[in-house]
Scaffold this motif. Structure first.
Motif, PDB file in Angstrom:
ATOM      1  N   ARG A  41       1.076  -1.083   0.063  1.00 40.77           N
ATOM      2  CA  ARG A  41       0.312   0.300  -0.170  1.00 40.77           C
ATOM      3  C   ARG A  41       0.920   1.476   0.017  1.00 40.77           C
ATOM      4  O   ARG A  41       2.223   1.347   0.967  1.00 40.77           O
ATOM      5  CB  ARG A  41      -1.081   0.288   1.039  1.00 40.77           C
ATOM      6  N   ASN A  80      -4.803   5.309  -1.261  1.00 39.40           N
ATOM      7  CA  ASN A  80      -3.696   4.203  -0.845  1.00 39.40           C
ATOM      8  C   ASN A  80      -4.252   3.657  -1.800  1.00 39.40           C
ATOM      9  O   ASN A  80      -5.025   2.940  -2.131  1.00 39.40           O
ATOM     10  CB  ASN A  80      -3.728   3.471   0.531  1.00 39.40           C
ATOM     11  N   PHE A  84      -2.803  -0.192  -4.136  1.00 39.56           N
ATOM     12  CA  PHE A  84      -3.241  -1.396  -3.824  1.00 39.56           C
ATOM     13  C   PHE A  84      -1.961  -1.714  -4.993  1.00 39.56           C
ATOM     14  O   PHE A  84      -2.517  -2.238  -6.253  1.00 39.56           O
ATOM     15  CB  PHE A  84      -4.390  -2.287  -3.498  1.00 39.56           C
ATOM     16  N   GLN A 137      -5.260  -2.740  -8.067  1.00 36.70           N
ATOM     17  CA  GLN A 137      -5.863  -1.567  -8.542  1.00 36.70           C
ATOM     18  C   GLN A 137      -7.568  -1.447  -8.706  1.00 36.70           C
ATOM     19  O   GLN A 137      -8.559  -0.296  -9.119  1.00 36.70           O
ATOM     20  CB  GLN A 137      -5.395  -1.011  -9.269  1.00 36.70           C
ATOM     21  N   ASN A 149      -9.137  -0.528  -5.391  1.00 34.41           N
ATOM     22  CA  ASN A 149      -9.378   0.708  -5.828  1.00 34.41           C
ATOM     23  C   ASN A 149     -10.259   1.930  -6.610  1.00 34.41           C
ATOM     24  O   ASN A 149     -10.818   2.818  -6.094  1.00 34.41           O
ATOM     25  CB  ASN A 149      -8.179   1.391  -6.298  1.00 34.41           C
TER      26      ASN A 149
END
Length: 511
Positions: free
Chosen positions: A354, A366, A368, A421, A424
């Protein structure tokens, strides 16, 4: 003896004019008697190839649809209602083939001005085809014909897809040929030195357009361009130089040294040469969908729409991002599990890394990633950047980075480290397509222009991903990200996704 005098008449007082023979009359011709375009030798041959390909595709699609739904029996007729005359399906197929080819011709889908780049070639094919689809429906309704629904529903969509795919394949072939110095368009640049420099850089950056710059015409008192361009003459000599150098187009670079009267006179002179006239405006990095022209009193005005950062398009993009992320996570779950096992077995430390990045409107989040470096790699970054002399540049990348593990190099090569991601994206912090997310230390070095990258969500992939990835300089990265931020569209996102697959499989620019 009386003397009489005759009073002279008005006719006698006029000077006598000698008759002029008709053969002695010389009428000055108007400037620029128009002739046909000066076409490159390869243009007609390439257009014939497109025509033959279109013909073969349409024949295959129409006969295939007929075979699938009706059969190739010559006795089969189109069903009709009322008193409409029976029409054999083979005759309907031939008429539809001829009309479809005519529609593509009328749409100018093989124009030399649109082949090789942009979406105009594809949109003209789709527009002409679906207009024809509507026309067929209207004619069938008025004439009370009842063609098989499967025949129509299959032929048109499949035909459009195959036509677009064939044009894409021919475009790739054309770009490869242009990379070898063939199938080029010879261009003469006209303008001030600074303007010529700018247009030359844009053409060189987009070499796939096939523009071969033969030289430049500049004012007599202009300084050199500093570019490998021969200075061929001044503005008054443009037509003569274009004819002598056998150019196919003249590009006018916008500058104060080219007033409207000079531009109009150059256009007149070029009419008699068959050379195309292109005008390069001062504004660049604007997508065609944002540009609209409107003639006002003989002067073309260019409207440039403001970038769309809010509204329905943004909501649609968010919904598509969420859906694509869900599907991608499901499909890539086995790959992510295998990658996580590989990271765990090959180096000590956590599987998922992270790192704080800056997202939409400067908000931190953050990101990933599967860990591809040894533990504590962030603490070593400042020293490595200082050693290679790039600690003052916003793009923090280390050449031959010693922190990357062996397995990390493999997953970076194929972008497997970025698969987490997608989570995310589900959290709303990232988009599937967008500018690359950067660290707070990098964002701190932004100028005002680079800061506009933060007006849209960062993406897992983007223009930078399909244009060189880690091989790009900071300036090129900013230019691509700004272009995307100001011109993004759903269609562009789809194209970038397709190019991302190709780029990742070829592992271009991955480090």
């Amino acid at each position: 003896m009386a003397v009489t005098t005759e009073r002279p008449t008005l006719r006698d007082e006029l000077p006598r004019v000698q008759p002029v023979r008709r053969s002695a009359l010389r009428v000055m011709p108007p400037i620029g008697a128009a002739i046909g375009r000066s076409r490159p030798k390869w243009e007609r041959a390439y257009q014939r190839r497109l025509l033959v390909t279109d013909f073969l595709i349409l024949v295959t699609v129409l006969l295939g649809s007929q075979r699938l739904w009706i059969g190739l029996d010559a006795s089969q007729n189109v069903a009709s209602a009322g008193r409409a005359a029976a029409v054999p399906y083979w005759a309907a197929t031939l008429v539809l083939l001829a009309v479809w080819l005519l529609a593509l011709k009328l749409a100018d889908s093989r124009s030399s001005r649109i082949i090789g780049s942009g979406f105009a070639e594809y949109t003209r094919i789709a527009d002409a085809s679906f207009r024809l689809f509507g026309l067929v429906g209207i004619v069938a309704l008025l004439c009370q014909f009842l063609p098989a629904r499967g025949y129509i529903v299959t032929a048109f969509p499949v035909g459009v897809v195959l036509l677009v795919a064939s044009r894409w394949a021919w475009r790739q072939w054309l770009r490869r040929q242009r990379g070898r110095g063939r199938y080029l368009v010879r261009v003469l640049l006209v303008g001030a030195a600074a303007s010529v420099d700018h247009v030359y850089d844009e053409f060189r950056r987009r070499s796939y357009l096939g523009f071969e710059i033969v030289g430049a015409c500049m004012p007599p008192d202009a300084s050199g361009t500093g570019l490998p361009l021969p200075r061929l003459g001044s503005f008054e000599e443009v037509a003569a130089i274009a004819r002598r150098e056998r150019v196919h187009a003249v590009a006018l670079a916008g500058s104060a040294e080219l007033p409207p009267e000079a531009v109009r006179r150059i256009g007149w002179q070029l009419e008699s040469t068959g050379v195309d006239l292109m005008v390069a405006p001062a504004i660049t990095e604007v997508a065609g969908t944002r540009i609209h022209t409107r003639p006002v009193g003989g002067m073309p005005l260019m409207y440039v729409d403001s970038p769309a950062y809010e509204g329905g398009k943004k909501a649609t993009k968010a919904a598509i991002d969420f859906g694509v992320a869900c599907v991608a996570i499901l499909l890539s779950a086995p790959i992510m599990i295998a990658t996580a096992i590989g990271v765990r077995l090959t180096s000590p430390g956590p599987v998922v890394f992270r790192q704080q990045r800056i997202g939409l409107n400067g908000k931190a989040f953050n990101v990933f990633k599967f860990r591809s470096m040894r533990v504590g790699a962030d603490a070593e970054l400042a020293t490595l950047l200082k050693d290679q002399g790039t600690d003052d540049k916003p793009l923090f990348k280390v050449e031959n980075d010693p922190r990357i593990t062996r397995f990390g190099a493999f997953i970076r090569k194929y972008s497997l480290d970025e698969l987490p991601q997608f989570f995310n994206v589900l959290r709303g912090e990232m988009s599937i397509v967008g500018p690359r997310p950067q660290r707070a230390e990098e964002v701190a070095l932004y100028d005002n222009a680079a800061g506009r990258r933060l007006l849209v969500k960062p993406g897992i992939t983007g223009l930078w991903q399909v244009s060189g990835r880690s091989d790009l300089s900071w300036e090129d990265t900013v230019r691509l990200d700004l272009y995307y931020a100001e011109n993004w569209s759903l269609l562009d996102d789809f194209v970038i996704l397709l190019w991302t697959v190709k780029t990742v499989l070829q592992s271009q620019g991955a480090r």
